[in-house]
Motif scaffolding. Structure first.
Motif, PDB file in Angstrom:
ATOM      1  N   THR A   1       7.520 -25.953   3.379  1.00 21.24           N
ATOM      2  CA  THR A   1       7.350 -27.237   2.474  1.00 21.24           C
ATOM      3  C   THR A   1       6.086 -27.651   2.777  1.00 21.24           C
ATOM      4  N   ILE A   2       5.725 -27.720   4.179  1.00 19.22           N
ATOM      5  CA  ILE A   2       4.157 -28.272   4.516  1.00 19.22           C
ATOM      6  C   ILE A   2       3.120 -27.280   3.858  1.00 19.22           C
ATOM      7  N   LEU A   3       3.387 -26.205   4.183  1.00 22.00           N
ATOM      8  CA  LEU A   3       2.554 -24.983   3.496  1.00 22.00           C
ATOM      9  C   LEU A   3       2.141 -25.157   2.186  1.00 22.00           C
ATOM     10  N   GLU A   4       3.214 -25.324   1.653  1.00 19.21           N
ATOM     11  CA  GLU A   4       3.139 -25.554  -0.250  1.00 19.21           C
ATOM     12  C   GLU A   4       2.370 -26.723  -0.378  1.00 19.21           C
ATOM     13  N   GLN A   5       2.416 -27.823   0.358  1.00 20.09           N
ATOM     14  CA  GLN A   5       1.345 -28.912  -0.088  1.00 20.09           C
ATOM     15  C   GLN A   5      -0.007 -28.800   0.523  1.00 20.09           C
ATOM     16  N   VAL A   6      -0.075 -27.919   1.657  1.00 20.64           N
ATOM     17  CA  VAL A   6      -1.325 -27.777   1.895  1.00 20.64           C
ATOM     18  C   VAL A   6      -2.090 -26.426   1.194  1.00 20.64           C
ATOM     19  N   VAL A   7      -1.337 -25.517   0.484  1.00 19.76           N
ATOM     20  CA  VAL A   7      -1.926 -24.550  -0.369  1.00 19.76           C
ATOM     21  C   VAL A   7      -2.386 -25.191  -1.628  1.00 19.76           C
ATOM     22  N   LEU A   8      -1.564 -26.262  -2.120  1.00 16.50           N
ATOM     23  CA  LEU A   8      -1.971 -26.939  -3.382  1.00 16.50           C
ATOM     24  C   LEU A   8      -2.987 -27.841  -3.172  1.00 16.50           C
ATOM     25  N   THR A   9      -3.102 -28.604  -2.053  1.00 24.87           N
ATOM     26  CA  THR A   9      -4.150 -29.445  -1.881  1.00 24.87           C
ATOM     27  C   THR A   9      -5.420 -28.683  -1.747  1.00 24.87           C
ATOM     28  N   VAL A  10      -5.424 -27.564  -0.855  1.00 23.77           N
ATOM     29  CA  VAL A  10      -6.659 -26.866  -0.664  1.00 23.77           C
ATOM     30  C   VAL A  10      -7.390 -26.062  -2.001  1.00 23.77           C
ATOM     31  N   SER A  11      -6.050 -25.235  -2.834  1.00 27.22           N
ATOM     32  CA  SER A  11      -6.560 -24.656  -4.079  1.00 27.22           C
ATOM     33  C   SER A  11      -7.089 -25.686  -5.172  1.00 27.22           C
ATOM     34  N   GLY A  12      -6.371 -26.952  -5.196  1.00 28.48           N
ATOM     35  CA  GLY A  12      -6.719 -27.983  -6.004  1.00 28.48           C
ATOM     36  C   GLY A  12      -8.381 -28.418  -5.724  1.00 28.48           C
ATOM     37  N   VAL A  13      -8.423 -28.806  -4.359  1.00 25.01           N
ATOM     38  CA  VAL A  13     -10.058 -29.357  -4.175  1.00 25.01           C
ATOM     39  C   VAL A  13     -10.801 -28.379  -4.243  1.00 25.01           C
ATOM     40  N   ALA A  14     -10.497 -27.029  -3.952  1.00 29.77           N
ATOM     41  CA  ALA A  14     -11.543 -25.926  -3.765  1.00 29.77           C
ATOM     42  C   ALA A  14     -11.979 -25.734  -5.429  1.00 29.77           C
ATOM     43  N   LEU A  15     -10.947 -25.689  -6.342  1.00 28.76           N
ATOM     44  CA  LEU A  15     -11.144 -25.336  -7.679  1.00 28.76           C
ATOM     45  C   LEU A  15     -12.039 -26.511  -8.461  1.00 28.76           C
ATOM     46  N   GLY A  16     -11.485 -27.908  -7.902  1.00 26.38           N
ATOM     47  CA  GLY A  16     -12.275 -28.915  -8.426  1.00 26.38           C
ATOM     48  C   GLY A  16     -13.708 -29.008  -8.045  1.00 26.38           C
ATOM     49  N   ALA A  17     -13.804 -28.909  -6.982  1.00 27.84           N
ATOM     50  CA  ALA A  17     -15.085 -28.785  -6.218  1.00 27.84           C
ATOM     51  C   ALA A  17     -16.126 -27.818  -6.885  1.00 27.84           C
ATOM     52  N   ILE A  18     -15.537 -26.410  -7.310  1.00 29.80           N
ATOM     53  CA  ILE A  18     -16.287 -25.355  -7.930  1.00 29.80           C
ATOM     54  C   ILE A  18     -16.757 -26.285  -9.315  1.00 29.80           C
ATOM     55  N   ALA A  19     -15.759 -26.664 -10.064  1.00 23.13           N
ATOM     56  CA  ALA A  19     -15.918 -27.113 -11.358  1.00 23.13           C
ATOM     57  C   ALA A  19     -17.006 -28.230 -11.189  1.00 23.13           C
ATOM     58  N   GLY A  20     -16.774 -28.792 -10.407  1.00 23.96           N
ATOM     59  CA  GLY A  20     -17.668 -30.403 -10.121  1.00 23.96           C
ATOM     60  C   GLY A  20     -19.043 -29.820 -10.049  1.00 23.96           C
ATOM     61  N   ILE A  21     -19.279 -28.922  -9.142  1.00 22.72           N
ATOM     62  CA  ILE A  21     -20.691 -28.363  -8.868  1.00 22.72           C
ATOM     63  C   ILE A  21     -21.199 -27.618 -10.132  1.00 22.72           C
ATOM     64  N   ILE A  22     -20.464 -26.739 -10.732  1.00 21.72           N
ATOM     65  CA  ILE A  22     -20.916 -26.251 -12.002  1.00 21.72           C
ATOM     66  C   ILE A  22     -21.266 -27.113 -12.984  1.00 21.72           C
ATOM     67  N   GLY A  23     -20.279 -28.326 -13.094  1.00 22.66           N
ATOM     68  CA  GLY A  23     -20.618 -29.434 -14.029  1.00 22.66           C
ATOM     69  C   GLY A  23     -21.940 -30.120 -13.879  1.00 22.66           C
ATOM     70  N   THR A  24     -22.375 -30.295 -12.327  1.00 22.48           N
ATOM     71  CA  THR A  24     -23.534 -30.734 -12.175  1.00 22.48           C
ATOM     72  C   THR A  24     -24.814 -29.921 -12.402  1.00 22.48           C
ATOM     73  N   HIS A  25     -24.606 -28.779 -12.183  1.00 23.17           N
ATOM     74  CA  HIS A  25     -25.607 -27.708 -12.411  1.00 23.17           C
ATOM     75  C   HIS A  25     -25.897 -27.729 -13.717  1.00 23.17           C
ATOM     76  N   ILE A  26     -24.905 -27.952 -14.794  1.00 21.19           N
ATOM     77  CA  ILE A  26     -25.189 -27.873 -16.164  1.00 21.19           C
ATOM     78  C   ILE A  26     -25.753 -29.203 -16.615  1.00 21.19           C
TER      79      ILE A  26
END
Lengths: 839, 299
Positions: free
Chosen positions: A757-782
């Motif tokens: 249960t804890i790992l599920e939350q961690v995976v969800l958080t880390v993947s969400g933040v990582a993908l969001g950060a990449i999208a945000g950085i690409i967005g800033t670049h564009i």
């Protein structure tokens, strides 16, 4: 939860017109406040005329449209004439209504009859007179006047519109030679009313603009008023000339308002989309929990409409409470923004648009409620009776998700290829995030399935359970979408705010030249150039804090501008504006007849390497380019720097020459000492400017405020991310309990279940933040090159548009900590509760 | 005046409210893991107005599916289902929902699934009348009388449903099912997980509903005690009607294709593949009886 998200959504809608209005008002206020006091008034002047053709000040006031009268305190009526005293001093004899109330009489009384005047003690000394004595020939028709009192001027603001009426001024006469000038205040009766009198005088009327009364509406009305006034003057019905700053302010504000009107709604639209996703998540979770009730309603014959009515009735209260709270919060947010952020005195008030926007937000909520109910209401009763929704498996992409992803992809590509530009670029991180989120949500079940298989092969029960929980819950897909979009927006907006702040600071520093700058000038002949050097050396012998700069201008504004500087000083004191340091040492080269020069690439003084430009001699000097940098301190057009010592060896002319002192400090005490030193060597016009003041102008601009709004967006986005994590746990608690109960009964240890249960939350958080950060950085670049960083972009290349990696990494870490903690705590609580339930 | 007052019952009004049920050629196929599974393979069934029927059979035989089809929760793949004069297979979803709310009362397996946990006992019965009330019906019984009819104590009526006993909860579920005065009550395992005393309470309640109101009652059960008191039972086996019990006698039922599923104890004697000859006792009078004779070589 529904009420809370509805509140945020309605707040986002309602606060948008409020913020646009406040920013527009602040823009007008800021532009008016930025005017010098003397220019912050509408003035009507009859010019020097005999009484027969001259309108009285009251007639001028009668002609003033009401829209202009409302812009400030009561208009000030004045009659005046400039005469000469016997000793040649210029005397401005003025009958200014209310002047006595704004002066402090130190001796005598106010003038009450024709021919009575009051003077400042300094003026009385200059005219060699005293109270009770007659002053020779300063009257309108040459008659002597009597001094009846002496006054002090408490301040030059407000009523006086920046006029210093206390000191003896040196004002340029007709031949350009400065003439000592004093003010003498008299009674209105001093001025002849006889239409046959040949004596001339001037009628004036002044309306001092009150920034707090200036709004976009009053400005529009004022523009109309000025047009009416000009038409009246043009038609000959009013014998007066109009001097006003309204036209200039209106022109400046027009561009600002266009930017505010676009930047703010676009920022808020992003937030609104995120909140709409969040509301959808919460509603889906709510509807999932209501499946048994919906099934029962159908079984009890309430048909689809009845079941829908039941749920809507249940949702009505939180939605209405949330909407009302949202409107209140919007007004509170607007009040806070005006109180803490915008210039003081920016007015607020009720707005019909805010209520209309709140209504639109409520409509969006209603549509989402109906749409979220649709799948459940369309489901067969037997499907609703299942304890949990059918499990998700295989690649899942709903038609609307596909359409949203494709649309977002097309828009992102259009922005990236600059086919779509302007402030729409601000939406690019959102477009990228939507594409990312939809794709990852679609492939999540497939990835989870592979993860399960791999974990089972390796005997990783906890890992397999985590993957199973992530893959099978429909809510996980939605929370991942919300997390990716929220994190992308947070990273992007934080990046933009930080970059915007840095750009404003760099530009202000470059334009000022250093931390602060003191312009030294003289109303008469400029002291020799060496004087400024002497003053600096007296205050700061080692030139650690201050350095002199001498500028010699060409007669033509398009010609080169020579800036003499001390290279070693500049290396310490000059602003770099984020670029590599200027190679000041190269100015020390003594080789060749031509003086070494460093030029700015954005505006070179000449196309050739060796060129002629003004010097301190009577003929132009020859200069040789030893280095080219992107821009130079002060960023003057066609400006270049050369060694001051060598420049001074060329002569000592003072026409077309300006002197200034750059400083590494904005400490008023130190700047004050420097100012006194400059006055001591003969400079009587001192103007101190700091980079901080200049920066405030950029911060208090349409783009400045608009981009700073990103902080608010980032904050709410993070909050939504946390809410999304909590929402998914709440949404899945029923099925989670059922799953865990079954697994416990099957012999899976409690520790493994808690870990999963804890790992599920961690995976969800880390993947969400990582993908969001990449999208945000690409967005800033564009979006970076397309963002309106300034209301009026600088001509020189100081603006940096690239990703601020330090900020991006910092925000990602902060998000991981905030969301990770939220997920961890929520996971622990859930696993404990479920553990307790199972025990 | 409510439906359940003495005068109405005496006039036999209630007895006319029972709805007959007729099922013909019922086939239901569903898809599971990519395969078609036949839950029902040609079921014919008739329950007269005011009749009581228990559907028996092993797990997975299709009896709950049959009950769901009778309740209009599931649409059959083929065949017809008549409840009163209405063919459920020809009604829209809305019409089926309306019929279910007013003419067909359903008790799902697990009493709690039939009740809203945030309402008390009486409110749950009122909730079950909501659809009928909205449709303009004014002849609905008083919820208190409905609860009294099924045997819920007056003390329990204002209690939340999770504060009453399991048996009472089951009785409340039955009360909710009959609250809109339906002509047919369908109950899925109404006595499961109840001790024998409580089972009796529920069976008595079902009988009272049938006797006093004339409501047709169809139950799915594994409970022998319940089945034995239903008068008529129908055993579903492999998606077909396997046998029918009347007055304690188990009868084989010839299917529409002429097949004759034999009860298990007969199958022990006559295993699959056994050859038999079926002859009338009296060729002139088929009603006189039939004999089943094992075929042997040389016959």
């Amino acid at each position: 939860m529904v009420g809370f998200v509805v509140m945020l959504l309605v707040t986002s809608c309602a606060v948008t017109p409020l913020l646009v209005r406040s920013l527009e008002r602040a823009m007008v206020t800021a532009r008016v406040s930025a005017l010098p006091p003397a220019g912050r008034q509408i003035q009507l002047s009859s010019g020097l005329l005999p009484a027969a053709g001259r309108p009285t000040p009251q007639q001028l006031q009668d002609a003033l449209p009401a829209a202009l009268q409302r812009l400030g305190p009561a208009p000030v009526q004045e009659e005046r004439v400039e005469t000469s005293a016997r000793n040649g001093t210029n005397v401005i004899l003025s009958a200014m209504v209310g002047s006595c109330q704004h002066l402090r009489l130190t001796q005598g009384r106010c003038p009450s009859k024709a021919g009575e005047v009051i003077l400042s003690p300094e003026a009385a000394r200059y005219l060699n007179t005293r109270v009770g004595a007659r002053v020779a020939a300063p009257g309108p028709n040459g008659a002597d006047v009597t001094l009846v009192g002496l006054f002090q001027q408490p301040d030059t603001g407000g009523y006086w519109a920046g006029q210093n009426v206390h000191s003896v001024q040196r004002i340029s006469g007709r031949d350009g030679v400065p003439v000592p000038t004093v003010y003498a205040f008299t009674a209105g009766a001093t001025f002849p009313r006889d239409v046959n009198s040949p004596a001339t005088s001037e009628s004036r009327l002044a309306v001092m603009l009150d920034p707090s009364k200036m709004t976009p509406t009053s400005l529009r009305q004022a523009v109309t008023g000025i047009a009416q006034l000009n038409a009246l003057a043009g038609s000959g019905k009013l014998n007066a000339t109009v001097f006003e700053p309204i036209t200039q302010v209106n022109s400046q504000v027009h561009h600002d308002l266009d930017q505010v009107g676009v930047i703010v709604p676009l920022m808020m639209v992003q937030l609104l989309i995120l909140l709409a996703i969040m509301l959808w998540l919460v509603l889906r979770s709510y509807v999932d929990r209501r499946r048994p009730e919906l099934a029962l309603a159908r079984i009890r014959g309430q048909q689809v409409d009845g079941a829908r009515r039941g749920v809507i009735a249940e949702l009505a209260l939180p939605v209405i409470v949330g909407a009302v709270a949202g409107v209140v919060l919007a007004y509170a947010a607007d009040w806070l923004v005006r109180a803490l952020w915008l210039p003081s005195g920016t007015p607020g008030g009720w707005s019909g648009w805010a209520f209309a926007a709140a209504g639109a937000g409520l409509l969006l909520v209603a549509v989402e409620v109906l749409l979220s109910l649709r799948p459940a209401l369309r489901s067969p009763v037997t499907e609703l009776m299942r304890a949990v929704p059918a499990r998700v498996s295989g690649l899942r992409l709903r038609p609307f998700e596909l359409v949203a992803a494709l649309l977002a992809l097309v828009l992102a590509v259009l922005v990236a290829t600059k086919s779509l530009s302007g402030v729409v670029a601000l939406l690019s991180p959102l477009f990228v995030a939507i594409v990312f989120a939809v794709v990852i949500a679609a492939v999540l079940p497939v990835l989870a399935s592979r993860w399960i298989n791999r974990s089972l092969r390796r005997g990783g029960t906890r890992s397999a359970l985590t993957a199973a929980q992530l893959g099978r819950r429909p809510a996980t897909r939605l929370v991942l979408v919300a997390l990716v979009v929220a994190c992308a927006m947070t990273v992007f907006t934080a990046d933009v705010v930080a970059r915007s702040s840095a750009n404003h600071g760099d530009r202000a520093a470059v334009e000022t030249g250093a931390v602060s700058r003191i312009d030294a000038n003289s109303t008469s002949i400029l002291p020799p150039t060496a004087s400024v050097l002497k003053a600096v050396s007296e205050v700061d012998p080692s030139h650690r804090t201050f350095t002199p700069v001498v500028e010699v201008r060409s007669p033509s504004p398009d010609g080169p501008l020579t800036m003499g500087v001390i290279p070693d000083d500049m290396a310490r004191i000059a602003a770099t504006g984020g670029q590599d340091p200027v190679p000041w040492d190269k100015l020390k080269s003594q080789a060749g007849a031509a003086a070494p020069a460093i030029v700015a690439g954005w505006s070179t003084p000449s196309n050739s390497n060796e060129f002629t430009a003004p010097s301190l001699g009577f003929t132009d000097g020859t200069y040789r380019t030893v280095a080219t940098v992107p821009f130079l301190p002060e960023a003057q057009q066609h400006g270049f720097v050369t060694d001051l010592t060598r420049l001074m060896q060329g002569g000592d002319r003072t026409d077309n020459v300006t002197t200034s002192v750059l400083a590494t400090t904005d400490d008023p005490a130190q700047l004050g000492r420097m100012t006194q030193a400059l006055k001591a060597v003969g400079y009587d016009q001192i103007d101190v400017r700091t980079a901080a003041q200049q920066r405030r102008i950029y911060d208090q601009s349409a783009s400045g405020w608009g981009l700073q709004l990103g902080l608010f967006v980032a904050l709410i986005s993070t909050l939504i991310g946390v809410l999304a994590l909590v929402a998914v746990l709440a949404a899945s608690s029923r099925e989670r309990r059922a799953d865990l109960r079954a697994l416990r009964e099957a012999g899976v240890p409690q520790k493994t279940l808690r870990g999963a249960t804890i790992l599920e939350q961690v995976v969800l958080t880390v993947s969400g933040v990582a993908l969001g950060a990449i999208a945000g950085i690409i967005g800033t670049h564009i979006a970076g090159p397309l963002i309106p960083w300034f209301a009026e972009p600088p001509d020189f290349p100081v603006t940096q548009t690239s990703v601020d990696w330090a900020v991006s990494v910092g925000v990602v870490v902060a998000l991981l900590v905030a969301l990770g903690l939220a997920g961890l705590i929520a996971g622990l609580l859930v696993s404990r509760r479920e553990g307790a339930a199972g025990a | 005046m409510t439906m359940y007052d003495e005068a109405s019952l005496a006039a036999g009004v209630a007895a006319e409210r029972g709805l007959p049920v007729r099922v013909t050629g019922l086939v239901h196929i569903y898809r599971a893991d990519g395969h078609d599974v036949a839950a029902l393979s040609g079921v014919d069934l008739t329950v007269p107005s005011g009749g009581m029927l228990a559907l028996l059979g092993p797990s997975g035989a299709g009896k709950s599916t049959l009950l769901s089809i009778l309740a209009g929760l599931v649409r059959p793949s083929a065949g017809h289902v008549f409840v009163g004069a209405d063919d459920l297979t020809r009604l829209s979803d809305g019409e089926v929902d309306a019929l279910r709310g007013q003419q067909v009362g359903l008790v799902m397996q697990g009493a709690s699934r039939n009740l809203l946990p945030f309402l008390n006992v009486r409110q749950n019965v009122e909730y079950a009348q909501l659809a009928a009330r909205r449709s303009g019906r004014t002849d609905l019984p008083d919820p208190t009388e409905v609860l009294e009819l099924v045997g819920v104590d007056a003390d329990d009526m204002q209690r939340p449903v999770d504060r009453v006993s399991a048996a009472t909860r089951q009785l409340v579920a039955l009360a909710a099912a009959i609250a809109p005065a339906p002509g047919l009550v369908l109950a899925d395992e109404p006595t499961s997980a109840l001790p024998s005393h409580d089972t009796e309470l529920v069976v008595d309640a079902l009988h009272r509903v049938n006797d006093n109101l004339g409501t047709t009652v169809v139950v799915v059960t594994h409970d022998e005690a319940l089945a034995s008191r239903m008068g008529r039972t129908l055993t579903i086996r492999d998606g077909r009607v396997g046998s029918e019990g009347r007055g304690g006698v188990e009868l084989a039922v010839i299917g529409p294709d002429g097949s004759l599923p034999l009860p298990p104890h007969v199958l022990e004697q006559l295993p699959p593949g056994t050859l038999v000859r079926v002859d009338p006792v009296d060729e002139a009078d088929p009603a006189a009886g039939w004999t089943v004779v094992l075929w042997q070589e040389g016959d």
